[in-house]
Design a protein around this motif. Structure first.
Motif, mmCIF file in Angstrom:
data_model
loop_
_atom_site.group_PDB
_atom_site.id
_atom_site.type_symbol
_atom_site.label_atom_id
_atom_site.label_comp_id
_atom_site.label_asym_id
_atom_site.label_seq_id
_atom_site.Cartn_x
_atom_site.Cartn_y
_atom_site.Cartn_z
ATOM 1 N N ASN A 111 0.826 -1.210 0.000
ATOM 2 C CA ASN A 111 0.000 0.000 0.000
ATOM 3 C C ASN A 111 0.861 1.261 0.000
ATOM 4 N N PHE A 112 1.944 1.239 0.777
ATOM 5 C CA PHE A 112 2.795 2.424 0.846
ATOM 6 C C PHE A 112 3.512 2.665 -0.485
ATOM 7 N N SER A 114 2.469 1.832 -3.500
ATOM 8 C CA SER A 114 1.475 2.341 -4.452
ATOM 9 C C SER A 114 1.136 3.790 -4.158
ATOM 10 N N TRP A 115 0.959 4.117 -2.888
ATOM 11 C CA TRP A 115 0.641 5.495 -2.495
ATOM 12 C C TRP A 115 1.790 6.432 -2.845
ATOM 13 N N GLU A 118 1.920 7.230 -6.571
ATOM 14 C CA GLU A 118 0.840 8.136 -6.969
ATOM 15 C C GLU A 118 1.067 9.546 -6.436
ATOM 16 N N THR A 119 1.649 9.664 -5.233
ATOM 17 C CA THR A 119 1.812 10.973 -4.585
ATOM 18 C C THR A 119 3.059 11.711 -5.053
ATOM 19 N N LYS A 156 -1.083 14.297 2.820
ATOM 20 C CA LYS A 156 -1.234 13.691 1.491
ATOM 21 C C LYS A 156 -2.252 12.544 1.499
ATOM 22 N N HIS A 157 -3.083 12.479 2.545
ATOM 23 C CA HIS A 157 -4.225 11.554 2.594
ATOM 24 C C HIS A 157 -3.805 10.082 2.647
ATOM 25 N N TRP A 158 -2.756 9.782 3.399
ATOM 26 C CA TRP A 158 -2.418 8.388 3.681
ATOM 27 C C TRP A 158 -3.432 7.851 4.687
ATOM 28 N N THR A 159 -4.088 6.758 4.363
ATOM 29 C CA THR A 159 -5.216 6.287 5.178
ATOM 30 C C THR A 159 -4.972 4.940 5.852
ATOM 31 N N TYR A 160 -3.791 4.388 5.728
ATOM 32 C CA TYR A 160 -3.551 3.040 6.240
ATOM 33 C C TYR A 160 -2.876 3.020 7.612
#
Length: 663
Positions: A111-112, A114-115, A118-119, A156-160
């Motif tokens: 997840n990190f 991929s984030w 994208e970021t 930056k809207h990290w949600t995990y």
């Protein structure tokens, strides 16, 4: 061996056998992951940090047996390292992935990554500068602490979550995050760009093909069938006899089909339509290829009457109870009841009523003498024969998939029709109830079978893989191009597993590889996977006309939910469609009173058939269309309870009388 840096030693040496002192604790398959996670946490701070900096420093998403065993030896792993390795490497692929060590941390790391891609699409340098907000400093001099790292992830809207765990895992010195700790991001971005380029290329090829092909053949065939039903009272047998063939022929040649389409004024990709119908390329089609279930019903009826009366002439004489040379529908149904024929479907009568005159004569049924139905139309499903066929297929080719590709699905479309199946049985020397085996495999009576009919497990695995490849790369062919980094036109098991891990496909990769690699060469070629591109895409809503391919295949009124929610205020009201059987007033040739009233007010008339009668209600309705109903539009309206309904006109008259009485 020394305890020097592991990077000084290549990963191609022979696997080491590690001899250790007996451990105080015990380790087995049930707790192997937990034991290793605790060991890595003790050594490196967390299993994620150990993976990033020690086990997979080159970010290959897997480590070899030799490298894994050497790391454990140098760090004095207190258990049997060889036993641990073989427990983790369950598929025997010769390597270990992070998912096999710590699934939860592996998901967080995926997840990190991929984030981050994208970021921070500009790379590691851009990432470090934006996190530190110090654009004036050289990137090599920037150090980011935990506070700024967490703040940036939140912004930056990290949600995990688990920001501190990520920070400690990324930092080589566990104090500050520097540019060297984020170099992996540049590698991930290069891989992402390569994937996106392949996807765009695949989409361009798809668009180019779409320009040559005006419409999807399956959709075109479904539209053609709906068109025939609308023109011929909802019955494809009648459409076949009236519009497609001459002289009640039950075989249709290519030239005659093209001529019939011209007469019907059907111009949409007639060539593609024929190819979709004539799957076996024989140059002719039978009624079963247009409407399988209807052909089966008619074949069973023919078998019954021929066995009982020998020919069509005697059959008609038995049906003509009053001797007037014509048989009405009621007379036909009564005769079948007296004959003891169980399947008394009124649409059999409609199929025999060639001209739609609501009566049949001798000429209408003479074609039954000449028609020789396909043997599978009269066969019963024989599951024992089907299993025997599958065993013979597996024994001959070593796997179901290889047999499927070699003799059943030679064009790679994931469909096999009766003629292809019959030819396959000849090649295999299978002679035990071929028709019964076919009926058992074609459980849905669709007229074709797929790999799922022969090997459901392999079919599910392949469809999941195909759908993932199409989503990520645009096509399976484009995926193979990305996977084949050395341009060798072949993928080994290790190359295949590595690429799948890098680009995010999960699953039992060795089993998938063995399913695809059907030649036994040990290498996977593009020819062995590209057939998946020709499979129907089952992840999107595909055209399914099977519900209409039946003698009772006219669109039916679905069950409506009980009144509630937004329509709770309607009380016990019923929708117009629910009054069909109860009221008995919506028969063929009639209109519902509500529609009559609506049509009169709107000055609209229903479409009539050539003989002036109204078509069956079901042929006016297409509950599968987005508009839900063509005519009448009041199908889903609710009928007010008795005594609570009055038209505008009656309401006006009532109010006028009230005013007059008050005057």
């Amino acid at each position: 061996w020394t305890s020097a840096s592991l990077s000084d030693v290549g990963q191609t040496a022979e696997p080491l056998t590690v001899e250790q002192e007996p451990a105080a604790g015990s380790m087995d398959a049930s707790n192997a992951q937990k034991v290793l996670q605790e060991f890595l946490t003790k050594q490196e701070g967390s299993s994620l940090r150990a993976w990033i900096h020690k086990l997979d420093p080159d970010h290959e998403h897997r480590i070899t047996e030799m490298f894994f065993l050497r790391y454990l030896r140098e760090n004095m792993f207190p258990h049997d390292a060889n036993q641990l390795y073989h427990i983790l490497d369950a598929d025997g692929g010769g390597e270990v992935t992070f998912e096999e060590i710590d699934p939860a941390a592996d998901e967080l790391w995926d997840n990190f990554r991929s984030w981050a891609c994208e970021t921070y699409p500009q790379g590691a340098e851009d990432c470090i500068q934006r996190m530190s907000r110090q654009t004036e400093l050289k990137v090599e001099a920037i150090k980011i602490d935990l506070f700024h790292f967490e703040a940036d992830l939140v912004e930056k809207h990290w949600t995990y979550g688990q920001e501190e765990q990520l920070f400690q895992a990324l930092c080589a010195n566990q104090g500050h995050l520097v540019i060297g700790d984020m170099r992996w991001l540049n590698l991930e971005l290069r891989r992402l760009k390569k994937k996106l380029k392949a996807r765009e290329q695949a989409h361009m090829e798809t668009r180019a093909l779409a320009k040559k092909q005006s419409k999807d053949p399956r959709e075109n065939l479904a539209d053609f069938k709906r068109f025939l039903r609308q023109k011929h009272g909802g019955n494809l047998i009648r459409a076949w006899r009236q519009a497609l063939t001459e002289g009640d022929a039950m075989l249709l040649h290519k030239g005659a089909f093209f001529k019939a389409c011209v007469n019907l004024k059907w111009r949409t990709d007639v060539k593609g339509l024929w190819e979709e119908l004539d799957r076996d390329g024989s140059g002719t089609i039978g009624i079963e290829e247009l409407d399988f279930r209807a052909a089966e019903e008619l074949a069973l009826f023919r078998q019954f009457v021929i066995n009982k009366f020998q020919n069509a002439t005697r059959t008609f004489a038995a049906l003509d109870l009053d001797g007037n040379k014509n048989v009405s529908e009621s007379e036909f149904m009564q005769a079948l009841k007296e004959f003891g024929y169980e399947s008394r479907d009124r649409l059999i009568f409609q199929a025999l009523d060639r001209n739609g005159k609501k009566k049949i004569n001798l000429e209408d049924i003479l074609f039954l003498d000449q028609w020789k139905p396909m043997e599978f139309l009269l066969a019963r499903a024989n599951h024992e024969a089907a299993e025997s066929f599958k065993k013979k297929l597996h024994d001959r080719f070593g796997s179901y998939l290889r047999g499927w590709k070699m003799v059943l699905d030679c064009d790679g479309s994931n469909t096999c029709n009766w003629e292809e199946f019959r030819q396959a049985c000849k090649r295999l020397g299978f002679k035990h109830d071929v028709a019964g085996a076919w009926r058992a495999l074609d459980s849905t009576m669709s007229g074709t079978i797929s790999l799922s009919s022969v090997d459901p497990a392999s079919s599910t695995v392949l469809l999941d893989f195909r759908n993932w490849a199409v989503k990520e790369f645009g096509s399976v062919k484009s995926m193979f191009t990305v996977f084949d980094e050395d341009n060798s036109k072949s993928l080994s098991l290790k190359e295949f597993k590595r690429a799948c891990r890098i680009y995010g496909f999960r699953g039992h990769l060795k089993s998938l590889f063995n399913i695809l690699e059907s030649t036994g060469s040990g290498g996977l070629t593009v020819e062995e996977v590209v057939f998946l591109d020709r499979w129907a895409n089952l992840t999107v809503e595909a055209v399914d006309d099977s519900k209409n391919d039946t003698m009772t295949g006219l669109p039916s009124i679905p069950d409506f939910p009980e009144p509630g929610g937004e329509i709770a205020n309607l009380g016990g009201a019923k929708c117009v469609a629910q009054t069909l059987e109860e009221a008995g007033i919506w028969k063929e040739g009639d209109l519902h009173p509500a529609f009559k009233s609506w049509a009169n007010r709107k000055r609209r008339r229903p479409v009539k058939k050539q003989d002036g009668t109204l078509p069956a209600l079901a042929s006016q309705v297409d509950l599968g269309a987005q508009c839900l109903a063509r005519r009448p539009i009041l199908l889903l309206a609710y009928v007010p309870e008795e005594g609570k309904f009055r038209t505008r006109a009656s309401g006006a008259r009532a109010s006028g009388k009230a005013e007059a009485s008050s005057d």
